[in-house]
Design an enzyme around this catalytic site. Structure first.
Site, PDB file in Angstrom:
ATOM      1  N   SER A  70      46.933  37.019  41.231  1.00 37.44           N
ATOM      2  CA  SER A  70      47.057  35.563  41.270  1.00 37.44           C
ATOM      3  C   SER A  70      48.351  35.135  41.957  1.00 37.44           C
ATOM      4  O   SER A  70      49.341  35.878  41.981  1.00 37.44           O
ATOM      5  CB  SER A  70      47.029  35.010  39.848  1.00 37.44           C
ATOM      6  OG  SER A  70      45.890  35.475  39.165  1.00 37.44           O
TER       7      SER A  70
HETATM    8  N1  SAH Z   1      46.441  38.420  36.448  1.00 35.30           N
HETATM    9  C1  SAH Z   1      45.728  39.338  37.312  1.00 35.30           C
HETATM   10  C2  SAH Z   1      44.460  38.649  37.762  1.00 35.30           C
HETATM   11  C3  SAH Z   1      43.400  39.573  38.175  1.00 35.30           C
HETATM   12  S1  SAH Z   1      41.896  38.783  38.700  1.00 35.30           S
HETATM   13  C4  SAH Z   1      46.630  39.665  38.498  1.00 35.30           C
HETATM   14  O1  SAH Z   1      47.460  38.798  38.842  1.00 35.30           O
HETATM   15  O2  SAH Z   1      46.517  40.731  39.086  1.00 35.30           O
HETATM   16  C5  SAH Z   1      40.946  38.832  37.222  1.00 35.30           C
HETATM   17  C6  SAH Z   1      40.550  40.171  36.713  1.00 35.30           C
HETATM   18  O3  SAH Z   1      39.634  39.975  35.638  1.00 35.30           O
HETATM   19  C7  SAH Z   1      39.812  41.058  37.718  1.00 35.30           C
HETATM   20  O4  SAH Z   1      40.509  42.262  37.877  1.00 35.30           O
HETATM   21  C8  SAH Z   1      38.433  41.271  37.082  1.00 35.30           C
HETATM   22  O5  SAH Z   1      37.902  42.572  37.315  1.00 35.30           O
HETATM   23  C9  SAH Z   1      38.737  41.053  35.614  1.00 35.30           C
HETATM   24  N2  SAH Z   1      37.582  40.693  34.785  1.00 35.30           N
HETATM   25  C10 SAH Z   1      36.595  39.819  35.037  1.00 35.30           C
HETATM   26  N3  SAH Z   1      35.719  39.768  33.999  1.00 35.30           N
HETATM   27  C11 SAH Z   1      36.182  40.642  33.064  1.00 35.30           C
HETATM   28  C12 SAH Z   1      35.728  41.046  31.773  1.00 35.30           C
HETATM   29  N4  SAH Z   1      34.619  40.550  31.226  1.00 35.30           N
HETATM   30  N5  SAH Z   1      36.465  41.953  31.084  1.00 35.30           N
HETATM   31  C13 SAH Z   1      37.590  42.486  31.622  1.00 35.30           C
HETATM   32  N6  SAH Z   1      38.069  42.142  32.840  1.00 35.30           N
HETATM   33  C14 SAH Z   1      37.375  41.226  33.549  1.00 35.30           C
END
Ligand code: SAH
Length: 222
Positions: free
Chosen positions: A68
């Site tokens: 993000s």
């Molecule tokens: N704060 C993180 C954001 C990653 S994007 C950063 O800055 O790197 C959101 C993440 O949520 C992704 O990696 C995606 O695979 C994960 N995600 C989506 N649905 C999910 C679920 N049901 N359980 C666990 N992770 C999930």
């Protein structure tokens, strides 16, 4: 271009990010700003995007997911008002950058990522950086982590169709949830606080996250 060993150039870029993207836009919690000054964001970004690690936008991290934008990570963190004794649940580890920021401010962070291909490198970098107060699980975190509840704070780093009642049940009295709520295309941040057992909701910044999938996520997304 920032050479991969040029720690000084990354430190300069990081200080500028804190001043121009965070402080100038209303992030004023000194503990949050200090955490952003410490966590080496470039370590969480794939090599080909490392020069952009401190830029004002999200970046691809693989598996169709993104790290993000710094501002949104800071805004979510600040609204959680973490205390050093707090236990935090994070849903969506991704790169692990937000996880590190949370771990700077709280006692322990339990984080769940559905892709092992993201969870494994996140565990690796967090371990290398010396974080001992983080546990990264692989699996569907959309219903929270009832086995380890209650939590002082729950942060959902993916777009959700609603505030799942299971997350609220896993909060202590006085606990907080921050989650982007809306459609897969557009959301706004919701801050939910548990006050006398009831939900008190504040709507914050508009935002755009990758969708939460799994049992409590968007059907067919991901
Ligand atoms: N704060 C993180 C954001 C990653 S994007 C950063 O800055 O790197 C959101 C993440 O949520 C992704 O990696 C995606 O695979 C994960 N995600 C989506 N649905 C999910 C679920 N049901 N359980 C666990 N992770 C999930």
């Amino acid at each position: 271009m920032i050479g991969s060993n040029n720690a000084e150039a990354f430190a300069t870029a990081r200080a500028r990010m804190v001043a121009e993207q965070l402080r100038a836009r209303g992030i004023d919690d000194d503990r949050v700003l200090a955490a952003f000054s410490r966590v080496p964001r470039h370590e969480f970004v794939p090599a080909e995007h490392r020069d952009d690690a401190y830029s004002d936008y999200p970046l691809p991290i693989g598996e169709g997911q993104t790290i993000s934008q710094p501002y949104i990570v800071a805004a979510m963190t600040q609204n959680l008002r973490l205390q050093p004794r707090d236990l935090v649940l994070e849903i969506g580890t991704g790169s692990g950058f937000q996880t590190a920021v949370l771990a700077e401010l709280a006692a322990h962070v339990y984080s769940i990522e559905r892709f092992e291909a993201l969870a494994a490198p996140a565990r690796g970098v967090l371990g290398r950086l010396g974080y001992r107060n983080i546990t990264v699980f692989t699996g569907d975190g959309s219903a929270g982590l009832p086995e380890l509840a209650p939590f002082d704070a729950v942060i959902v780093s993916a777009a959700a169709p609603r505030v799942n009642p299971a997350w609220f049940e896993q909060l202590v009295e006085g606990g907080r949830i921050i989650v982007p709520v809306g459609t897969p295309q557009a959301q706004e941040l919701h801050l939910v606080q548990k006050v006398n057992g009831k939900a008190s909701t504040t709507r914050l910044d508009p935002c755009r996250f990758v969708p939460l999938v799994g049992a409590e996520g968007f059907p067919g997304a991901g």
